[in-house]
Write a protein that holds these residues in place. Structure first.
Motif, PDB file in Angstrom:
ATOM      1  N   PHE A 100      88.684  20.078 -48.830  1.00 16.51           N
ATOM      2  CA  PHE A 100      89.874  19.231 -48.763  1.00 16.51           C
ATOM      3  C   PHE A 100      89.819  18.302 -47.561  1.00 16.51           C
ATOM      4  CE2 PHE A 100      92.007  22.664 -51.362  1.00 16.51           C
ATOM      5  CZ  PHE A 100      92.151  21.869 -52.499  1.00 16.51           C
TER       6      PHE A 100
ATOM      7  N   GLU B  76      99.063  17.656 -54.157  1.00 18.30           N
ATOM      8  CA  GLU B  76      98.503  17.082 -55.379  1.00 18.30           C
ATOM      9  C   GLU B  76      97.597  18.060 -56.100  1.00 18.30           C
ATOM     10  OE1 GLU B  76      96.564  13.584 -53.994  1.00 18.30           O
ATOM     11  OE2 GLU B  76      98.424  12.404 -53.805  1.00 18.30           O
ATOM     12  N   ASN B  77      96.964  18.965 -55.353  1.00 23.45           N
ATOM     13  CA  ASN B  77      96.059  19.937 -55.970  1.00 23.45           C
ATOM     14  C   ASN B  77      96.735  21.279 -56.259  1.00 23.45           C
ATOM     15  OD1 ASN B  77      92.944  18.985 -55.951  1.00 23.45           O
ATOM     16  ND2 ASN B  77      94.033  18.018 -54.238  1.00 23.45           N
TER      17      ASN B  77
ATOM     18  N   GLN C 190      87.059  26.075 -49.117  1.00 21.07           N
ATOM     19  CA  GLN C 190      88.037  25.202 -49.766  1.00 21.07           C
ATOM     20  C   GLN C 190      88.649  24.230 -48.759  1.00 21.07           C
ATOM     21  OE1 GLN C 190      90.493  28.377 -51.386  1.00 21.07           O
ATOM     22  NE2 GLN C 190      89.970  27.747 -53.477  1.00 21.07           N
TER      23      GLN C 190
ATOM     24  N   ILE D 140      97.394  15.931 -49.983  1.00 24.10           N
ATOM     25  CA  ILE D 140      96.266  16.327 -50.837  1.00 24.10           C
ATOM     26  C   ILE D 140      96.476  17.745 -51.378  1.00 24.10           C
ATOM     27  CG2 ILE D 140      93.788  16.828 -50.833  1.00 24.10           C
ATOM     28  CD1 ILE D 140      93.491  14.604 -48.723  1.00 24.10           C
TER      29      ILE D 140
END
Length: 569
Positions: A30, A47-48, A26, A44
């Protein structure tokens, strides 16, 4: 075994992998997105949904050894903020908190702003110890810290003229600006800022308590007392005198308790303050009850009723005669429920009279009256006179004795709807309380429509709400399937909720309908267990069961229900 310790200087992605928040795959994904979009990795991840803003700030601080704090009210020392000019604080988005041994603790949201720390060090000529907190908390704290300086000798007359105004009660109401009455007075500014902060924080009461060496300040928010920063005891006589002047009381009388009323305008809203003083060992303690008129005209639909129970309660309110009792201890919202009920019933065709002690909120188109035992105007006396005023509905603030109970019942039997309150733990106890007062069983049986007990429970703070899997004992207590996992919610604690994990309140209710079976039972002078058994047979939900339903709706916690509801209710 892994610990929560995070080695310094690890990259953000490595920290999250170390904490098992991300897998290596993961993280690589990213990092690829970061290269494509040229965005910071932290942004980021937010946002996720991997991190919140608060979690990112905390981790960044831990990376370089900077502690994380919630910028709570009262944590900033207003005496020292001006070591850094307000313009610089806004530009750098930092706020000085306090000074210990020439070390300035500085709140910042950017742990890597080393050039800012160096600049502050040059301006203040002090060592700087940064602490990490949310950017929005800093931006909110700066105007408060630089303008709402309270409890210090060099207080400035910084209250905004539009923020708080004293409404003088005269033949013609005149509004005078508090800050213009005595420009630059530290005591007046201290009182103004206490009132301003308490109203804006949604407090219901303010406690001003003299103690040895200090003046203790506490506010009650959502039913819980929170302590503000204590002030110098030298301010206490002036603060009490100022409040007495506002309440039109005798400032020279310090030996006897005094009660009064203050009316102010805060942020354009009319606020009533009920003043009460009581002499103590170290001086007079003052409690101010805050009554916000904008919250007086409540809608029953907004008070937390379950749909079925609300429909039942409204059906009783539509009856032309009878007695409806709302039960619970002090502070359980009984009067608010009654106000909402008569607001629903308030039409041109109805004459509504209230008899209260005291009148808490002044309502439009309602005939409100206040008892005065000093001249013999008791509840029972007022009810008898109210019957000559052609009423349709009578609201009695509280039934306290046999005379008031029997007079209210007689009014309900002669074609009037009577609403009142009783201080009992649950709805079945209301019947036994009336019997203990000496009211004849046949009067209770023939007049009582329903008893409703209620409590106020704190709701989980939306800003720090987090989920967890409930342990088996909680699953069993909530009467859920113990073989399945149950996800519940609680608050971690943050600056917006005084680190309590709760923000706001809702109500839970227990409604006991007086049907034919219960009417017959009342004639036999029953025990409370016999009444509760009838309620169980009729499918009535207890306060505890109503509270558990709120837990399953993710509105509150089991611990809060335990705090509010007695185990035997």
């Amino acid at each position: 075994m892994k610990t929560n310790y995070i080695p310094k200087r690890r990259k953000l992605g490595e920290v999250l992998v170390y904490q098992n928040r991300l897998t290596p795959d993961q993280l690589n994904n990213f990092l690829r997105i970061q290269k494509e979009n040229y965005k910071p990795l932290g942004q980021i991840l937010i946002e996720n949904g991997i991190l919140s803003n608060e979690e990112l700030t905390k981790i960044l601080g831990e990376q370089i050894g900077i502690p994380h704090v919630w910028l709570r009210k009262g944590l900033i020392d207003p005496r020292i903020v001006h070591v850094l000019p307000k313009g610089k604080a806004l530009h750098y988005q930092v706020v000085p908190m306090f000074i210990v041994h020439n070390v300035l603790t500085l709140a910042t949201s950017d742990p890597y702003a080393f050039f800012i720390f160096d600049e502050v060090k040059k301006i203040t000529k002090m060592e700087v110890q940064p602490v990490i907190c949310r950017a929005e908390d800093i931006l909110e704290a700066i105007p408060q810290a630089y303008q709402e300086d309270v409890g210090i000798d060099d207080l400035m007359a910084g209250a905004d003229d539009a923020d708080i105004e004293l409404i003088e009660a005269r033949a013609e109401i005149a509004v005078s600006e508090i800050t213009e009455m005595a420009e630059g007075s530290p005591v007046i500014n201290l009182v103004n800022m206490i009132l301003l902060r308490s109203v804006r924080d949604g407090a219901s009461d303010i406690h001003v308590e003299p103690q040895e060496g200090q003046m203790r300040l506490r506010v009650r928010i959502d039913g819980i007392l929170y302590e503000l920063k204590p002030q110098n005891i030298d301010f206490h006589p002036g603060v009490v005198s100022r409040l007495k002047v506002m309440a039109n009381l005798n400032i020279a009388e310090r030996r006897l308790p005094q009660d009064g009323r203050i009316q102010v305008s805060v942020d354009g809203r009319i606020i009533d303050l009920r003043f009460s003083s009581m002499p103590g060992v170290h001086g007079e303690k003052v409690v101010l009850r805050i009554l916000d008129r904008s919250k007086a005209l409540l809608d029953l639909n907004t008070l937390g009723f379950e749909t079925v129970l609300l429909d039942q309660f409204k059906s009783f309110l539509r009856q032309s005669n009878g007695l409806i009792l709302v039960c619970g201890p002090t502070g359980s919202g009984k009067t608010t429920t009654l106000y909402a009920a008569i607001s629903m019933l308030n039409t041109t065709e109805r004459n509504i009279i209230t008899i209260e002690d005291p009148v808490e909120y002044q309502l439009r188109n309602i005939n409100q009256n206040q008892v005065n035992t000093a001249i013999g105007l008791k509840f029972a006396t007022f009810i008898r006179h109210a019957l000559r005023q052609d009423p349709d509905i009578i609201m009695v603030g509280e039934i306290r004795d046999r005379e008031a109970a029997e007079t209210a019942i007689q009014a309900s039997l002669t074609g009037h709807l009577v609403l009142s309150t009783l201080h009992t733990n649950d709805s079945p106890s209301a019947i036994t309380r009336l019997l203990e007062m000496g009211v004849e069983p046949y009067l209770i049986s023939s007049s009582l429509l329903a008893c409703m007990a209620q409590r106020l429970v704190r709701t989980i703070c939306p800003d720090c709400k987090t989920d967890y899997y409930a342990p088996k004992r909680d699953i069993k207590e909530l009467d859920q399937d113990e073989d399945k996992q149950l996800r519940l919610y609680k608050g971690r604690g943050c600056s917006t909720c005084y680190d309590s994990g709760f923000k706001g309140r809702t109500s839970i209710h227990e409604l006991l309908k007086i049907d034919q079976g219960l009417q017959t039972l009342i004639l036999e002078n029953p025990t409370i267990e016999a009444i509760r058994e009838i309620g169980r047979q009729n499918g009535n939900r207890t306060l505890k069961e109503a509270g558990y339903e709120k837990v399953l709706q993710n509105l509150t916690t089991i611990e809060e229900i335990h705090r509010v509801v007695s185990l035997d209710v």
